[in-house]
Motif scaffolding. Structure first.
Motif, PDB file in Angstrom:
ATOM      1  N   LEU A   1      43.079  -4.843-101.840  1.00 50.45           N
ATOM      2  CA  LEU A   1      41.901  -3.987-102.012  1.00 50.45           C
ATOM      3  C   LEU A   1      40.753  -4.376-101.078  1.00 50.45           C
ATOM      4  CD1 LEU A   1      42.144  -3.703-105.893  1.00 50.45           C
ATOM      5  CD2 LEU A   1      42.230  -1.771-104.288  1.00 50.45           C
ATOM      6  N   THR A   2      40.918  -5.470-100.345  1.00 59.99           N
ATOM      7  CA  THR A   2      39.886  -5.856 -99.374  1.00 59.99           C
ATOM      8  C   THR A   2      40.416  -5.845 -97.945  1.00 59.99           C
ATOM      9  OG1 THR A   2      40.478  -8.177 -99.729  1.00 59.99           O
ATOM     10  CG2 THR A   2      38.610  -7.333-101.002  1.00 59.99           C
ATOM     11  N   SER A   3      41.670  -5.438 -97.770  1.00 62.41           N
ATOM     12  CA  SER A   3      42.269  -5.594 -96.432  1.00 62.41           C
ATOM     13  C   SER A   3      41.598  -4.709 -95.389  1.00 62.41           C
ATOM     14  CB  SER A   3      43.777  -5.312 -96.494  1.00 62.41           C
ATOM     15  OG  SER A   3      43.990  -3.968 -96.884  1.00 62.41           O
ATOM     16  N   GLY A   4      41.011  -3.587 -95.793  1.00 59.91           N
ATOM     17  CA  GLY A   4      40.332  -2.718 -94.834  1.00 59.91           C
ATOM     18  C   GLY A   4      38.821  -2.829 -94.899  1.00 59.91           C
ATOM     19  N   ALA A   5      38.338  -3.827 -95.620  1.00 61.67           N
ATOM     20  CA  ALA A   5      36.892  -4.032 -95.732  1.00 61.67           C
ATOM     21  C   ALA A   5      36.336  -4.531 -94.396  1.00 61.67           C
ATOM     22  CB  ALA A   5      36.605  -5.040 -96.847  1.00 61.67           C
ATOM     23  N   PRO A   6      35.017  -4.511 -94.258  1.00 64.19           N
ATOM     24  CA  PRO A   6      34.452  -5.057 -93.016  1.00 64.19           C
ATOM     25  C   PRO A   6      34.908  -6.500 -92.798  1.00 64.19           C
ATOM     26  CG  PRO A   6      32.747  -4.001 -94.348  1.00 64.19           C
ATOM     27  CD  PRO A   6      33.988  -4.012 -95.166  1.00 64.19           C
ATOM     28  N   ARG A   7      34.976  -6.882 -91.529  1.00 62.39           N
ATOM     29  CA  ARG A   7      35.453  -8.209 -91.155  1.00 62.39           C
ATOM     30  C   ARG A   7      34.792  -9.304 -92.013  1.00 62.39           C
ATOM     31  NH1 ARG A   7      37.758  -9.051 -86.076  1.00 62.39           N
ATOM     32  NH2 ARG A   7      37.763  -6.791 -86.065  1.00 62.39           N
ATOM     33  N   HIS A   8      35.610 -10.206 -92.521  1.00 60.80           N
ATOM     34  CA  HIS A   8      35.083 -11.266 -93.375  1.00 60.80           C
ATOM     35  C   HIS A   8      35.958 -12.501 -93.269  1.00 60.80           C
ATOM     36  CE1 HIS A   8      37.949  -8.875 -95.804  1.00 60.80           C
ATOM     37  NE2 HIS A   8      38.295 -10.040 -96.324  1.00 60.80           N
ATOM     38  N   ASP A   9      35.485 -13.615 -93.801  1.00 61.63           N
ATOM     39  CA  ASP A   9      36.271 -14.848 -93.877  1.00 61.63           C
ATOM     40  C   ASP A   9      36.643 -15.091 -95.326  1.00 61.63           C
ATOM     41  OD1 ASP A   9      36.054 -16.806 -91.232  1.00 61.63           O
ATOM     42  OD2 ASP A   9      34.514 -15.249 -91.349  1.00 61.63           O
ATOM     43  N   TRP A  10      37.841 -15.625 -95.527  1.00 65.17           N
ATOM     44  CA  TRP A  10      38.360 -15.841 -96.879  1.00 65.17           C
ATOM     45  C   TRP A  10      38.744 -17.307 -96.998  1.00 65.17           C
ATOM     46  CZ3 TRP A  10      38.692 -11.482-100.063  1.00 65.17           C
ATOM     47  CH2 TRP A  10      39.210 -11.718-101.335  1.00 65.17           C
ATOM     48  N   LEU A  11      38.110 -18.043 -97.917  1.00 56.96           N
ATOM     49  CA  LEU A  11      38.402 -19.465 -98.113  1.00 56.96           C
ATOM     50  C   LEU A  11      39.129 -19.648 -99.439  1.00 56.96           C
ATOM     51  CD1 LEU A  11      34.924 -21.026 -97.101  1.00 56.96           C
ATOM     52  CD2 LEU A  11      36.718 -20.092 -95.634  1.00 56.96           C
ATOM     53  N   SER A  12      40.276 -20.320 -99.409  1.00 50.48           N
ATOM     54  CA  SER A  12      41.105 -20.472-100.607  1.00 50.48           C
ATOM     55  C   SER A  12      41.099 -21.911-101.106  1.00 50.48           C
ATOM     56  CB  SER A  12      42.559 -20.079-100.321  1.00 50.48           C
ATOM     57  OG  SER A  12      42.636 -18.813 -99.746  1.00 50.48           O
ATOM     58  N   LEU A  13      41.626 -22.053-102.304  1.00 51.52           N
ATOM     59  CA  LEU A  13      41.761 -23.365-102.947  1.00 51.52           C
ATOM     60  C   LEU A  13      43.011 -24.050-102.372  1.00 51.52           C
ATOM     61  CD1 LEU A  13      40.837 -25.308-105.189  1.00 51.52           C
ATOM     62  CD2 LEU A  13      42.260 -24.011-106.775  1.00 51.52           C
ATOM     63  N   THR A  14      42.828 -24.821-101.325  1.00 51.89           N
ATOM     64  CA  THR A  14      43.967 -25.322-100.555  1.00 51.89           C
ATOM     65  C   THR A  14      44.815 -26.344-101.293  1.00 51.89           C
ATOM     66  OG1 THR A  14      42.399 -26.881 -99.621  1.00 51.89           O
ATOM     67  CG2 THR A  14      42.937 -24.952 -98.297  1.00 51.89           C
ATOM     68  N   GLY A  15      44.186 -27.160-102.120  1.00 44.82           N
ATOM     69  CA  GLY A  15      44.934 -28.271-102.707  1.00 44.82           C
ATOM     70  C   GLY A  15      45.206 -28.131-104.186  1.00 44.82           C
ATOM     71  N   GLY A  16      44.768 -27.041-104.788  1.00 44.63           N
ATOM     72  CA  GLY A  16      45.041 -26.815-106.194  1.00 44.63           C
ATOM     73  C   GLY A  16      44.184 -27.621-107.150  1.00 44.63           C
ATOM     74  N   ALA A  17      43.263 -28.424-106.628  1.00 42.87           N
ATOM     75  CA  ALA A  17      42.366 -29.187-107.503  1.00 42.87           C
ATOM     76  C   ALA A  17      41.190 -28.277-107.839  1.00 42.87           C
ATOM     77  CB  ALA A  17      41.895 -30.471-106.824  1.00 42.87           C
ATOM     78  N   ILE A  18      41.178 -27.734-109.056  1.00 44.49           N
ATOM     79  CA  ILE A  18      40.191 -26.707-109.372  1.00 44.49           C
ATOM     80  C   ILE A  18      38.775 -27.292-109.381  1.00 44.49           C
ATOM     81  CG2 ILE A  18      41.821 -25.226-110.576  1.00 44.49           C
ATOM     82  CD1 ILE A  18      40.752 -26.246-113.210  1.00 44.49           C
ATOM     83  N   GLY A  19      37.822 -26.410-109.113  1.00 44.11           N
ATOM     84  CA  GLY A  19      36.428 -26.832-109.027  1.00 44.11           C
ATOM     85  C   GLY A  19      35.932 -26.897-107.589  1.00 44.11           C
ATOM     86  N   ASP A  20      36.595 -26.186-106.684  1.00 46.55           N
ATOM     87  CA  ASP A  20      36.182 -26.187-105.275  1.00 46.55           C
ATOM     88  C   ASP A  20      35.348 -24.948-104.936  1.00 46.55           C
ATOM     89  OD1 ASP A  20      36.076 -27.459-102.841  1.00 46.55           O
ATOM     90  OD2 ASP A  20      38.024 -26.746-102.131  1.00 46.55           O
ATOM     91  N   GLY A  21      35.395 -23.916-105.790  1.00 49.66           N
ATOM     92  CA  GLY A  21      34.801 -22.637-105.431  1.00 49.66           C
ATOM     93  C   GLY A  21      33.294 -22.698-105.248  1.00 49.66           C
ATOM     94  N   LEU A  22      32.570 -23.074-106.276  1.00 48.36           N
ATOM     95  CA  LEU A  22      31.102 -23.097-106.188  1.00 48.36           C
ATOM     96  C   LEU A  22      30.628 -24.098-105.139  1.00 48.36           C
ATOM     97  CD1 LEU A  22      30.332 -22.791-110.017  1.00 48.36           C
ATOM     98  CD2 LEU A  22      30.207 -20.978-108.290  1.00 48.36           C
ATOM     99  N   PRO A  23      31.193 -25.324-105.089  1.00 50.89           N
ATOM    100  CA  PRO A  23      30.769 -26.251-104.036  1.00 50.89           C
ATOM    101  C   PRO A  23      31.050 -25.735-102.623  1.00 50.89           C
ATOM    102  CG  PRO A  23      31.846 -27.449-105.820  1.00 50.89           C
ATOM    103  CD  PRO A  23      32.050 -25.992-106.103  1.00 50.89           C
ATOM    104  N   MET A  24      32.240 -25.164-102.396  1.00 49.21           N
ATOM    105  CA  MET A  24      32.524 -24.636-101.054  1.00 49.21           C
ATOM    106  C   MET A  24      31.525 -23.577-100.656  1.00 49.21           C
ATOM    107  SD  MET A  24      36.380 -24.182 -99.853  1.00 49.21           S
ATOM    108  CE  MET A  24      37.048 -23.272-101.211  1.00 49.21           C
ATOM    109  N   ALA A  25      31.102 -22.778-101.639  1.00 51.42           N
ATOM    110  CA  ALA A  25      30.118 -21.739-101.343  1.00 51.42           C
ATOM    111  C   ALA A  25      28.801 -22.352-100.883  1.00 51.42           C
ATOM    112  CB  ALA A  25      29.901 -20.868-102.573  1.00 51.42           C
ATOM    113  N   VAL A  26      28.422 -23.469-101.503  1.00 47.63           N
ATOM    114  CA  VAL A  26      27.218 -24.178-101.054  1.00 47.63           C
ATOM    115  C   VAL A  26      27.358 -24.535 -99.575  1.00 47.63           C
ATOM    116  CG1 VAL A  26      25.959 -26.370-101.247  1.00 47.63           C
ATOM    117  CG2 VAL A  26      26.563 -25.087-103.316  1.00 47.63           C
ATOM    118  N   GLY A  27      28.481 -25.138 -99.226  1.00 53.34           N
ATOM    119  CA  GLY A  27      28.688 -25.561 -97.846  1.00 53.34           C
ATOM    120  C   GLY A  27      28.750 -24.396 -96.874  1.00 53.34           C
ATOM    121  N   ALA A  28      29.452 -23.340 -97.263  1.00 56.39           N
ATOM    122  CA  ALA A  28      29.571 -22.179 -96.373  1.00 56.39           C
ATOM    123  C   ALA A  28      28.210 -21.535 -96.156  1.00 56.39           C
ATOM    124  CB  ALA A  28      30.561 -21.171 -96.961  1.00 56.39           C
TER     125      ALA A  28
END
Lengths: 516, 516
Positions: free
Chosen positions: B368-395
């Protein structure tokens, strides 16, 4: 019987009947087995640091290890800080850390990490169960190892949990602390007879009960030896009817002043004191250079027996000197740290368990509660902040008939605030006094103490947590814990009375900073 | 110049000019030195997991390492889970971990622990600086090591920080990814020419930019090879104008179905896929037993160059097949996970950075986002939950001119909720969609998937986070982040439009469970 079932039954048979859990996929069979073994109580936490801190608090109050259930390396990592505190307090804990199935281990899946090395940094005992038939015996060994006052970590591959062929193992043989040899008692008695200034530093098992303190007090009354308590006791039974023992202070300059002139330092359950940190130009320990250190009992030994033997030898027939029941008067007006301490001293309920992570805000608290009704005092043993709220969870689960009071600084509260949710879920009788000073106040002192120049604007920003101000009433409410805000002594006293009277958890945000 | 000043200047000269910090006493000279070195931006976090996750997010968006500042072993322990994610995503990070002064180390103070072993469990590079004169060179080496796509940890004794005699070191020599040898390109071209079913699995550097994806798309158009993206890319540039690439699914049974019949799996920047966990009776990998695996480029190599070479050889002159701009229609009525995905697809702002920790709630989100305007997508690479909000701070710190959208599940949000406070403090332009389903929904699926019997009441309680319900509006407000609650598609759309329009952070609690 599968591995998970055998594990849980073995734990329950060995007296480990609560598990603070934060499970993931690799622990699903352990979770499922909880329905097969009703003797084990599973308590869900929303963060592993809550689970490990709760296990710490539970064991401090019961003397038995609780289990934790953690998810692979990252789950153990999240729980590490409070395991550090448990290790430093010699609290027994049994960690069950789920890991990948044995066949999956070599595939280097995303959650793969070196669980065993990680566990080794906080554990006195680590084992990876290699087959379902071993899990019962491994669990019994873990409980035995933990019983010596250490963290024991059992790494449990998922397929060991789900495979059949496991068997329950019997509980480990009973163990009790060894009694220190008589020659140490004789040596200390001779020191006491020398007429030179002696300090008897109490810690560990001696502070965790009454008998050792009473024996030490009798010795002090007869010989003039000065009693001190270690700075951060894991558990300290205190209050009216027990001797009034001062703590060795935290600030290095004050600790050195406290021990100045001491010629002999006798340790009963305590380790030789050192400063929390090294500072430029300051010795690492408050013990004077010309002071001899004598070990009456080491932390793992039976310090109570040693003190009884010492009392028989050095103070035959002497009586202890208990403090009389007394409470401070309620102050009035603006909240200051000392005013909060006075309110706590005035209102502390009977048989309370006090969890102390007040950090810099606990001004005068020991003195103002020394004549309060008998209570237990749990301190931050390892300096890894974020143990207060989780320990309160564990203490309240361990002692459902006792009120738990947490003295909680704001900066450290934010480390493991998720504990509030478990308090609400389990309807634990916990009252949190949240000291809101809007800063890492201890670090402002430490910045000066280490002699760091600067202290300019950018440095100051890294010590200030007031922008934006944390609204702990909203935070607590968001987790289901009723909360109020107190800006005066009268408000604090009213709100604490309500919290102590009503069952279930309450949080009171005590606002210490000047209104902005 | 003292050690702390030399360290910070060396880092800044090497391009490491932001430090996500959670300091303690042993880091006070580092903090003080921030006032002397204006090139370094210190960002305060209230928990180390926020600092390490923010460093992960910052580096994913800049390609350069950020620094963290952590306090001894327990501070590193608190940051470990998100360092695990960084390690798994091959994100460069430079940890500065303060430790006791060298003279204090042997005294076994309460905060003493084996920092070095702990660091080794997540770091590709660990060093303890032994003297002030080494700190500059050590820091430059740390940056060089991190630049290879790994976590580098520098353990910094407090007295090395405060002592004079240190010197700034020059930045490490530039480094670029090695180009894979031509014979691999030739081998893959031959595979493509075989006529057998081939999947080209893209990951790492290939997904982090446009050129590799466009070259792969040209190859696919000319040869019929099927393109797939790895399941959890660290950074994926996507949207209109780039090829529409499906992800290898997470559930093992779906992943196996996706690769069924594949005879050749070609890896470009990706590792061979394995299931996240092992399951009873299920192979550990979705790759069919009769499928050959061919490595075009390994994660540390220049996969983009390899794909360009492959396109020249196997698809000369072929054009890529970009997806046209398109957005889903806004649905109406009750919020479901798929409806939330459609709202996101309909409203995603231009040049957004999407941080994805939606876990089970991200139903249909890729499509549902594949045709959206160009964007970057960051995923949970290591499966250790709790990366979402902190990564957003850094990004958001890395890309102050771009909107950041976090798709955040509720259970994992509670791991590092403290990140919201840093968003408020730094007024970061972050919008959080908080999926509120009141459960560890993924574990309910996993309980069934591992074949755990039972699923009785007590097991169910350990997967249910709805009692009491978490009020994320209160939690966010308590940290200073404005928040609203959406129970319908219309409310969600309205609230997201407001959040995207206004600067600073916003949280929208999207209520997915039926009203109770």
């Amino acid at each position: 019987m599968n591995g998970a079932q055998a594990l849980i039954r073995t734990l329950v048979d060995a007296g480990v009947d609560v598990c603070f859990a934060n499970p993931g996929t690799s622990e699903m069979h352990f979770v499922a087995a909880l329905d097969d073994v009703p003797g084990m109580r599973g308590v869900l936490t929303l963060f592993e640091g809550v689970a490990t801190g709760a296990a710490d608090g539970w064991a401090r109050m019961t003397g038995r290890p609780a289990a934790t259930l953690l998810h692979l390396g990252p789950g153990l990592g999240n729980g590490l800080a409070n395991l550090h505190n448990a290790r430093r307090g010699r609290t027994p804990v049994v960690n069950v850390v789920g890991d990948h199935a044995r066949s999956h281990k070599r595939l280097d899946a995303p959650l793969e990490s070196d669980v065993d090395s990680l566990a080794g940094t906080v554990s006195g005992w680590v084992r990876r169960t290699l087959a379902p038939e071993d899990v019962g015996a491994d669990a019994a060994d873990a409980v035995a190892a933990a019983g010596r006052g250490q963290v024991a970590t059992l790494v449990l591959p998922a397929d060991v949990s789900w495979s059949d062929g496991a068997a329950v193992a019997g509980p480990p043989p009973p163990w009790s602390r060894p009694v220190p040899p008589q020659h140490r008692v004789d040596e200390v008695a001779a020191v006491l007879a020398s007429g030179e200034p002696v300090v008897l530093l109490l810690g560990g098992d001696v502070l965790a009960g009454e008998d050792g303190q009473l024996a030490a007090s009798a010795v002090a009354g007869a010989t003039g030896v000065r009693l001190l308590a270690e700075t951060f006791p894991a558990r300290w039974v205190r209050g009216a009817g027990l001797p009034d023992i001062g703590k060795l202070p935290y600030p290095p300059e004050v600790a050195m002043k406290s021990l100045a002139g001491t010629r002999h330092l006798v340790l009963a359950g305590a380790v030789p004191p050192v400063h929390f940190f090294g500072y430029p130009g300051v010795p690492g320990t408050p013990v004077p250079a010309d002071c001899s250190v004598h070990v009456l009992s080491e932390p793992g030994e039976d310090g109570v027996a040693a003190l009884r033997a010492l009392a028989e030898l050095a103070a035959p027939g002497a009586a202890p000197q208990p403090v009389e029941a007394s409470r401070p008067e309620l102050p009035a007006g603006r909240l200051t740290p000392r005013a909060v301490s006075a309110v706590v001293g005035a209102l502390l309920p009977e048989r309370a368990v006090v969890v102390d992570e007040a950090i810099t805000s606990g001004v005068g608290i020991a003195e103002l509660t020394s004549g309060a009704p008998r209570h237990d005092w749990l301190s931050l043993t390892g300096g890894a902040i974020g143990d207060g709220l989780p320990m309160a969870v564990g203490a309240a689960v361990a002692c459902p008939d006792r009120p738990v009071l947490v003295l909680q600084a704001d900066g450290s509260a934010m480390y493991t605030l998720q504990a509030l949710w478990t308090m609400a879920r389990e309807q634990l009788d916990v009252t949190v006094v949240l000291y809101d000073n809007g800063s890492y106040a201890i670090l402002q002192g430490e910045l000066a103490r280490v002699g760091a120049t600067g202290g300019g604007e950018r440095a100051g920003q890294l010590l200030d947590i007031g922008g934006p101000a944390l609204d702990f009433v909203a935070l607590a409410t968001g987790t289901g814990v009723p909360a109020t805000r107190a800006e005066t002594v009268e408000e604090l006293a009213d709100q604490l009375r309500t919290a102590f009277r009503e069952p279930g958890p309450h949080l009171v945000q005590a606002v210490l900073r000047p209104a902005g």
